[in-house]
Design a protein around this motif. Structure first.
Motif, PDB file in Angstrom:
ATOM      1  N   ARG A 317     -33.754  19.857  -4.547  1.00 33.65           N
ATOM      2  CA  ARG A 317     -34.594  18.710  -4.895  1.00 33.65           C
ATOM      3  C   ARG A 317     -34.054  17.417  -4.309  1.00 33.65           C
ATOM      4  NH1 ARG A 317     -34.561  18.977 -11.216  1.00 33.65           N
ATOM      5  NH2 ARG A 317     -32.376  19.377 -10.674  1.00 33.65           N
ATOM      6  N   GLN A 318     -32.764  17.408  -4.002  1.00 34.62           N
ATOM      7  CA  GLN A 318     -32.152  16.204  -3.424  1.00 34.62           C
ATOM      8  C   GLN A 318     -32.197  16.215  -1.901  1.00 34.62           C
ATOM      9  OE1 GLN A 318     -31.317  13.959  -5.773  1.00 34.62           O
ATOM     10  NE2 GLN A 318     -32.075  15.564  -7.150  1.00 34.62           N
ATOM     11  N   CYS A 319     -32.740  17.247  -1.314  1.00 34.22           N
ATOM     12  CA  CYS A 319     -32.725  17.403   0.149  1.00 34.22           C
ATOM     13  C   CYS A 319     -34.054  16.933   0.739  1.00 34.22           C
ATOM     14  CB  CYS A 319     -32.470  18.867   0.522  1.00 34.22           C
ATOM     15  SG  CYS A 319     -32.324  19.157   2.294  1.00 34.22           S
ATOM     16  N   ARG A 320     -33.977  15.993   1.666  1.00 35.36           N
ATOM     17  CA  ARG A 320     -35.172  15.479   2.331  1.00 35.36           C
ATOM     18  C   ARG A 320     -35.095  15.725   3.841  1.00 35.36           C
ATOM     19  NH1 ARG A 320     -38.206  12.426  -1.182  1.00 35.36           N
ATOM     20  NH2 ARG A 320     -37.161  11.922  -3.159  1.00 35.36           N
ATOM     21  N   TYR A 321     -34.380  16.749   4.202  1.00 40.95           N
ATOM     22  CA  TYR A 321     -34.248  17.068   5.630  1.00 40.95           C
ATOM     23  C   TYR A 321     -35.623  17.255   6.263  1.00 40.95           C
ATOM     24  CZ  TYR A 321     -33.528  19.741   9.871  1.00 40.95           C
ATOM     25  OH  TYR A 321     -33.584  20.179  11.176  1.00 40.95           O
ATOM     26  N   ASP A 372     -44.664  12.633   4.168  1.00 41.60           N
ATOM     27  CA  ASP A 372     -43.343  12.448   4.759  1.00 41.60           C
ATOM     28  C   ASP A 372     -42.293  12.863   3.723  1.00 41.60           C
ATOM     29  OD1 ASP A 372     -40.874  11.336   5.635  1.00 41.60           O
ATOM     30  OD2 ASP A 372     -41.935   9.826   6.800  1.00 41.60           O
ATOM     31  N   PRO A 373     -41.351  13.751   4.080  1.00 39.05           N
ATOM     32  CA  PRO A 373     -40.344  14.180   3.109  1.00 39.05           C
ATOM     33  C   PRO A 373     -39.520  13.027   2.533  1.00 39.05           C
ATOM     34  CG  PRO A 373     -40.327  15.617   5.009  1.00 39.05           C
ATOM     35  CD  PRO A 373     -41.218  14.466   5.356  1.00 39.05           C
ATOM     36  N   LEU A 374     -39.409  11.927   3.262  1.00 34.05           N
ATOM     37  CA  LEU A 374     -38.684  10.786   2.727  1.00 34.05           C
ATOM     38  C   LEU A 374     -39.429  10.138   1.560  1.00 34.05           C
ATOM     39  CD1 LEU A 374     -37.428   9.098   6.040  1.00 34.05           C
ATOM     40  CD2 LEU A 374     -36.172  10.619   4.487  1.00 34.05           C
ATOM     41  N   VAL A 375     -40.744  10.346   1.519  1.00 37.44           N
ATOM     42  CA  VAL A 375     -41.569   9.787   0.454  1.00 37.44           C
ATOM     43  C   VAL A 375     -41.765  10.797  -0.679  1.00 37.44           C
ATOM     44  CG1 VAL A 375     -43.848   8.833  -0.104  1.00 37.44           C
ATOM     45  CG2 VAL A 375     -42.749   8.273   2.081  1.00 37.44           C
ATOM     46  N   ASP A 376     -42.030  12.051  -0.308  1.00 33.87           N
ATOM     47  CA  ASP A 376     -42.291  13.105  -1.303  1.00 33.87           C
ATOM     48  C   ASP A 376     -41.839  14.441  -0.739  1.00 33.87           C
ATOM     49  OD1 ASP A 376     -43.229  14.855  -3.202  1.00 33.87           O
ATOM     50  OD2 ASP A 376     -45.359  14.368  -2.949  1.00 33.87           O
ATOM     51  N   ASN A 377     -40.771  14.994  -1.312  1.00 27.96           N
ATOM     52  CA  ASN A 377     -40.274  16.299  -0.870  1.00 27.96           C
ATOM     53  C   ASN A 377     -40.579  17.393  -1.887  1.00 27.96           C
ATOM     54  OD1 ASN A 377     -38.474  15.618  -2.884  1.00 27.96           O
ATOM     55  ND2 ASN A 377     -36.651  16.308  -1.780  1.00 27.96           N
ATOM     56  N   ALA A 378     -41.615  17.177  -2.708  1.00 29.65           N
ATOM     57  CA  ALA A 378     -42.076  18.159  -3.700  1.00 29.65           C
ATOM     58  C   ALA A 378     -41.002  18.492  -4.720  1.00 29.65           C
ATOM     59  CB  ALA A 378     -42.576  19.428  -3.024  1.00 29.65           C
ATOM     60  N   SER A 379     -40.249  17.493  -5.142  1.00 32.85           N
ATOM     61  CA  SER A 379     -39.161  17.737  -6.100  1.00 32.85           C
ATOM     62  C   SER A 379     -39.558  17.442  -7.542  1.00 32.85           C
ATOM     63  CB  SER A 379     -37.941  16.888  -5.728  1.00 32.85           C
ATOM     64  OG  SER A 379     -38.260  15.497  -5.751  1.00 32.85           O
ATOM     65  N   ASN A 380     -40.790  16.983  -7.763  1.00 34.15           N
ATOM     66  CA  ASN A 380     -41.213  16.650  -9.113  1.00 34.15           C
ATOM     67  C   ASN A 380     -41.509  17.908  -9.930  1.00 34.15           C
ATOM     68  OD1 ASN A 380     -41.102  13.858  -8.664  1.00 34.15           O
ATOM     69  ND2 ASN A 380     -43.167  13.847  -7.795  1.00 34.15           N
ATOM     70  N   ALA A 381     -41.381  17.779 -11.246  1.00 32.10           N
ATOM     71  CA  ALA A 381     -41.658  18.912 -12.136  1.00 32.10           C
ATOM     72  C   ALA A 381     -43.147  19.145 -12.312  1.00 32.10           C
ATOM     73  CB  ALA A 381     -41.017  18.665 -13.498  1.00 32.10           C
ATOM     74  N   THR A 382     -43.953  18.160 -11.974  1.00 35.79           N
ATOM     75  CA  THR A 382     -45.406  18.312 -12.043  1.00 35.79           C
ATOM     76  C   THR A 382     -45.989  18.066 -10.663  1.00 35.79           C
ATOM     77  OG1 THR A 382     -45.650  15.988 -12.695  1.00 35.79           O
ATOM     78  CG2 THR A 382     -45.535  17.623 -14.453  1.00 35.79           C
TER      79      THR A 382
END
Length: 618
Positions: A317-321, A372-382
C-alpha cells in the motif's frame, strides 16, 4: 442395527394412567408386584447405546435423515496405503488407525447421465481416528477453486490430506460441494440456464451438511459429542468458512480463514481484467519475462527497509512505483512519462505495455482507465469511486497466473474460473474456454472479444444474480451471531497472493469492523493478519528484486504449517487472543512480526531489518 432408545421422561406416569382405566382385578394382576403391593414397578433399565462400527453395518445403522445414505465404510490400519480400487500411482500411507466414511446427501440435481449439471447429491468424506486417539475435536477442511471432488466415489479417496490431519486425533470432514466437475459447467443447466440448485449446494448447503453430518457421525461413533469444532480453509475454503460464520454460526467454535474467495463475482471479474487490458490495449499478451522484469523493479524500488533490500515488499500500500517513469525498464528510446527508456533488456517494455501493467496493479475499472499511481495506487480500504470496480494484485506479486502468456510455462491465461464465470453470468458457454462443456454449446474463447464495458457488465450482472448463485459473494459484514455464540476467527492474507487481490480482505474486514462497532470491538472475536510476500494458499508469491536477494522460503518469513491454527485453538480454548505473531523463514535466518489489522510492523530505525526484534506493531 438401530441403537436402543432409552426410556423418555413421563413413561412411568403414562403406565400408571393406563392401569387406572382397567378393571380392579386386571389392575391388581397387571400393576402390582404380585404380593399385594400396589406400587407400579420401575421401568426396566435401558440398554446402553451401541457405538457405530467401522464396517458395513454402519450403512443401515447411521440414518441421520431421509436424504443421507452411507456409501462406503473403510477401515485403514496404520501403515496401510490410503487407496481404494481406482487409485493409481503410489498413495500415501495411513499414519494411524483410521475409519473412512463416505456419505451422499440428496436430493441433488437430476438430468442426463454424465452431464456436468447432473448430481446425485452432496458427497461428504469423513475420517475418524480410533476411539482411543480421538481428541474430542472436529477439524473440517475447505476446498479450492470450484471444489468438486471424489468424496462420493466408492473407488477413489476424496482427500488424503484430511486423513493425515485425522491421524493427529481430529475428526476431519471434506465435501465435493455437490459436484465432480473440475470446471464451472456444473452450475449451468443443460439448456444453458442457471442451475440454482447446484449453485446453492456449492455456495452454502454442502457446508451446512458437512458440519451437521460430521457432528452426528462423531456422536454416533464415539457415543459423545465433540468438545470443539473448527473450520480451516484457504481461497474457496476461506470463503466457505465466512459463509458458515455469517449464515450458520452455531456450526463451529473457531475458523482459520486464509485468502478467502469472498466477493466472488467481483474479484473473479477482475481475474479476467488483465486479459481484457492486453487484448484491447496491446493486441496480445505480455510475455512472462516482461511481467517479471517490471514486477522485480517494483520490489527493488519498494522492498528496502533501513537501507537494506529485503527482496520483497512489506506493505504494498505504500508502494507507488510506476514503470512509465522508470527508464530502466522502458526500452531504449521509448518515450515514458518524463523519461526516455534506456533498457536494452530483452524483456523491456514500451509505454503502452508499462501502462497496461499499471492497470493490472490498480484493478478493474469500468472504462479501462487508471489514475497516476502518485495520486491513487488503490491502497484505500474502500473503492475510490463508481469507476473502480475491484482491486488488482499487489505490486511485487507474481502476475503470470492472470496475465501471462500460454507459450511461457508456468504462465497461462486467462485464469479458467474467470472465463467460466463470464459464461455462467451471461448464460452463454461460448465466452468460456473449451474446457467448459454443455449440451447447449461449449466454450469458444469469446472472452477475447470482450470490451471494458462488457466486462463491467459481467461484474454488475454477477451482483444482480446473487439470489440465483446461492449468495456466492459471501460479503455480509454482520457477524454478530457468530460473536454472540463465542466463535473466534483468524483471517490472514498474503500480500504476494497471485490470484485473489489482498485488498479484498482489508475491504471486508473494514466493513465487518464498522458493523461490529470499530476495530477494537471486531478484534475481540475476529483478527486479520496481512503477511508480506505470502502467495496464494502458501509459499512465496512475490518475485525477487532486480538486485536480490532472491525471494525464496529461506529469505521470506512465512507462517508455519499449523501456526495460525494453533493460535486459533489457544484463543478458543484458553482465551489467548493472538497479538504480535512472529514468522520465520525456512532456515530461520529472517524473522518478522505480523500484527492484527489495522496495525502493521514498523521498523524501529535501528537493528537488523531481517530480525523481528527490530519491528513494533503500530
Amino acid at each position: 442395527m438401530e441403537p436402543n432408545i432409552p426410556m423418555r421422561p413421563g413413561w412411568a406416569q403414562r403406565l400408571t394412567t393406563g392401569c387406572a382405566v382397567a378393571s380392579a382385578a386386571a389392575l391388581l394382576a397387571a400393576c402390582s408386584g404380585g404380593d399385594g403391593d400396589s406400587t407400579p414397578p420401575s421401568p426396566p433399565p435401558s440398554q446402553p447405546e451401541a457405538a457405530l462400527a467401522c464396517d458395513d453395518t454402519m450403512k443401515s445403522a447411521f440414518k441421520p435423515d431421509a436424504d443421507t445414505q452411507v456409501l462406503l465404510v473403510k477401515p485403514f490400519k496404520q501403515g496401510d496405503p490410503l487407496a481404494l480400487a481406482g487409485t493409481t500411482g503410489t498413495p500415501p500411507t495411513a499414519a494411524a488407525d483410521l475409519c473412512m466414511v463416505k456419505l451422499l446427501v440428496g436430493p441433488g440435481s437430476p438430468g442426463t447421465a454424465g452431464a456436468a449439471s447432473t448430481s446425485a447429491g452432496i458427497g461428504i468424506e469423513v475420517w475418524l481416528p480410533s476411539p482411543a486417539k480421538w481428541n474430542e475435536r472436529i477439524r473440517n477442511l475447505g476446498g479450492g477453486g470450484w471444489a468438486g471432488g471424489t468424496q462420493a466415489s466408492t473407488t477413489l479417496v476424496g482427500n488424503a490430506n484430511a486423513a493425515s490431519v485425522a491421524a493427529s486425533g481430529y475428526v476431519v470432514g471434506t465435501t465435493d460441494t455437490g459436484h465432480t466437475a473440475p470446471a464451472g459447467s456444473f452450475a449451468m443447466r443443460e439448456d444453458g440456464g442457471i442451475n440454482a440448485t447446484l449453485w446453492k449446494d456449492f455456495a452454502e448447503r454442502s457446508l451446512q451438511q458437512l458440519a451437521l453430518k460430521t457432528k452426528a457421525l462423531a456422536r454416533a461413533y464415539y457415543l459423545k459429542p465433540q468438545k470443539y469444532a473448527y473450520w480451516e480453509g484457504c481461497s474457496t475454503g476461506g470463503r466457505q468458512g465466512y459463509k458458515m460464520a455469517q449464515e450458520h454460526p452455531d456450526a463451529y467454535d473457531g475458523y482459520v480463514i486464509e485468502a478467502p474467495a469472498m466477493n466472488w463475482t467481483r474479484f473473479i471479474s477482475y481475474e479476467l481484467y488483465p486479459q481484457v487490458v492486453m487484448q484491447r490495449d496491446l493486441g496480445g499478451n505480455l510475455s512472462g519475462a516482461q511481467l517479471g522484469l517490471v514486477s522485480a523493479a517494483a520490489v527493488s524500488a519498494c522492498g528496502v527497509v533501513g537501507g537494506q533490500a529485503l527482496g520483497f515488499i512489506t506493505d504494498p500500500r505504500q508502494c507507488r512505483y510506476d514503470p512509465t517513469r522508470d527508464a530502466a525498464v522502458l526500452c531504449n528510446g521509448a518515450q515514458g512519462n518524463g523519461v526516455v527508456g534506456t533498457s536494452s533488456h530483452a524483456a523491456c517494455v514500451n509505454l503502452a505495455q508499462a501502462q497496461a501493467i499499471n492497470k493490472v496493479w490498480y484493478g478493474q475499472t469500468a472504462d479501462g482507465s487508471v489514475p497516476d499511481p502518485l495520486v491513487d495506487n488503490a491502497s484505500n480500504a474502500t473503492l475510490a469511486n463508481s469507476n473502480q470496480l475491484w482491486w488488482g494484485l499487489s505490486r511485487g506479486a507474481f502476475l503470470g497466473l492472470l496475465a501471462g502468456d500460454a507459450a511461457s510455462p508456468p504462465f497461462f491465461g486467462p485464469f479458467p474460473i474467470a472465463t467460466d464465470m463470464a459464461a455462467l453470468t451471461l448464460q452463454d458457454p461460448g465466452y468460456a474456454t473449451p474446457t467448459f462443456t454443455n449440451p447447449s454449446g461449449n466454450g469458444q474463447n469469446r472472452w477475447r472479444s470482450m470490451t471494458y464495458a462488457d466486462l463491467a457488465g459481467v461484474s454488475a450482472q454477477g451482483d444482480a444474480l446473487q439470489p440465483f448463485f446461492g449468495g456466492i459473494n459471501t460479503d455480509k459484514p454482520d457477524l454478530s451471531r457468530a460473536r454472540a455464540k463465542g466463535a473466534k476467527i483468524i483471517h490472514f492474507h498474503g500480500w504476494g497472493d497471485q490470484l485473489i487481490p489482498a485488498q479484498g480482505s482489508i475491504n471486508y474486514y473494514t466493513r465487518m469492523a464498522n458493523a461490529a462497532g470499530g476495530f477494537a470491538e471486531a478484534q475481540k472475536f475476529n483478527r486479520l493478519f496481512m503477511v508480506p510476500a505470502l502467495g496464494h494458499c502458501g509459499g512465496v508469491g512475490s518475485v525477487s528484486g532486480l538486485s536480490g536477494p532472491a525471494a525464496t522460503p529461506n529469505n521470506v518469513p512465512l507462517p508455519g504449517a499449523t501456526q495460525f491454527f494453533d493460535l486459533l485453538v489457544d484463543w478458543v480454548e484458553n482465551n489467548n487472543a493472538p497479538e504480535r505473531v512472529v514468522l520465520r523463514s525456512a532456515d530461520a535466518s529472517v524473522s518478522m512480526p505480523v500484527c492484527p489489522f489495522p496495525k502493521k510492523p514498523v521498523y524501529a530505525g535501528s537493528g537488523s531489518p531481517t530480525a523481528e526484534g527490530s519491528y513494533s506493531c503500530q
